[in-house]
Design an enzyme around this catalytic site. Sequence first.
Site, PDB file in Angstrom:
ATOM      1  N   ASP A   8       0.874  -1.073  -0.042  1.00 44.62           N
ATOM      2  CA  ASP A   8       0.227  -0.065  -0.018  1.00 44.62           C
ATOM      3  C   ASP A   8       1.262   1.631  -0.447  1.00 44.62           C
ATOM      4  O   ASP A   8       1.403   1.731   1.130  1.00 44.62           O
ATOM      5  CB  ASP A   8      -1.311  -0.072   0.826  1.00 44.62           C
ATOM      6  CG  ASP A   8      -1.904   0.921   1.351  1.00 44.62           C
ATOM      7  OD1 ASP A   8      -2.427   1.771   0.089  1.00 44.62           O
ATOM      8  OD2 ASP A   8      -3.091   1.241   2.413  1.00 44.62           O
ATOM      9  N   ASP A 103      -2.648   2.491  -6.460  1.00 43.47           N
ATOM     10  CA  ASP A 103      -1.714   2.730  -5.119  1.00 43.47           C
ATOM     11  C   ASP A 103      -1.703   1.500  -4.219  1.00 43.47           C
ATOM     12  O   ASP A 103      -1.316   1.216  -3.622  1.00 43.47           O
ATOM     13  CB  ASP A 103      -2.188   3.296  -3.986  1.00 43.47           C
ATOM     14  CG  ASP A 103      -3.339   3.433  -3.325  1.00 43.47           C
ATOM     15  OD1 ASP A 103      -4.290   2.773  -3.754  1.00 43.47           O
ATOM     16  OD2 ASP A 103      -3.434   4.347  -2.878  1.00 43.47           O
ATOM     17  N   GLU A 104      -1.888   0.340  -4.911  1.00 47.28           N
ATOM     18  CA  GLU A 104      -2.616  -0.768  -3.794  1.00 47.28           C
ATOM     19  C   GLU A 104      -2.087  -2.104  -4.739  1.00 47.28           C
ATOM     20  O   GLU A 104      -3.316  -2.262  -5.594  1.00 47.28           O
ATOM     21  CB  GLU A 104      -3.521  -1.057  -3.439  1.00 47.28           C
ATOM     22  CG  GLU A 104      -3.757  -1.930  -2.414  1.00 47.28           C
ATOM     23  CD  GLU A 104      -4.864  -1.705  -1.448  1.00 47.28           C
ATOM     24  OE1 GLU A 104      -5.874  -2.183  -0.159  1.00 47.28           O
ATOM     25  OE2 GLU A 104      -5.795  -0.942  -1.285  1.00 47.28           O
TER      26      GLU A 104
END
Length: 361
Positions: A8, A103-104
């Site tokens: 993350d 983003d993950e």
Amino acid sequence: MRKIIHVDMDAFYASVEQRDNPSYRGKPLVVGGSPNQRGVVAAASYEARKFGIHSAMPSITAIAKCPGLIFVRPRFDVYREISTAIHAIFKRYSDLVEGVALDEAYLDVTENRQNIPYASTIARHIKTAIFQETQLTATAGVSINKFLAKMASGQNKPNGLTVILPEQAIAFVEQLPIEKFHGIGEVTAAKMHSLGIHTGADLKTRSLTELTQHFGKAGNYYYKIARAEDDRPVEANRIRKSIGAETSFAQDLSDISQMLQELEQIAQIVEQRLEQHETRGRTLTLKVKFSDYQQLTRSKTMLAPISELSTIFEIAKALFESIELENLSISLLGISLSNLDNQKQTQVIQLPLFQNAGIIF
């Protein structure tokens, strides 16, 4: 038993803006729409989070919490480019990479390209490579399934690394406050508190029948995670079939104008997510849940795909106004778009969780 890493990025959009503009560093900043235009926060820097500001918050609320707050318009083309570079780093170690957002991501490194025996070692290599190549930090969680890896990555942000070993899994879940569970939001947590469920240990004492009675289909998920079980596989190239957003209200809404205001905020979040994924949709679905837990949906399919805020809100508002609301209050509103025009859409396949032990991290 698998070795799963959840990566993350730390305050991704905001951190990119602070990286690219040194004058923003160390200051409370949000990426999102202007408060003068009834915008919504897409991301908040850690400096802004200290004021209680978070994603999906109305920008006017955010500026009230922090008058000196800096607002920056999203640059999704830049975020997507960086995300592509980060995913290239992931692929150095595994073909089983499931992007959840820009983003993950989850990685299954049970078998990995470099034959590294420890998932925690791979996670450290990935974090180092991300920083060296993007000047951004990431937090990683390592465990035996997606739920536990996700929980682990939330334990030590920013720039952290947490490992939950197989023998630690049950104890970790039992001590976890229920509001910290991934998949349990503020409203559901409040309902669980009213039922005397405050920790994972409390949740584990409840039967599957009781949980499904109170929480419907989600009860089956709650039953499993209370036992540290999650059989969802990491799916390479997992593609969304729909994109949407919904909000549960701590206090039921009975005022129509307030409902429409909330609906517009949700429409803005949906627009942001469509732009993140560079897609549009032809079928818009409105979801409404009433205070008596009854739920209904209304859908409309367009001839051409849409992604613009004005169109999303206009259609959602028309569907909303077609519902008879006399003397009814609302506990949840949601908007989603399906029939996406991204040709890479595929279907999720569920696989069982292997039960053998002896895994090393």
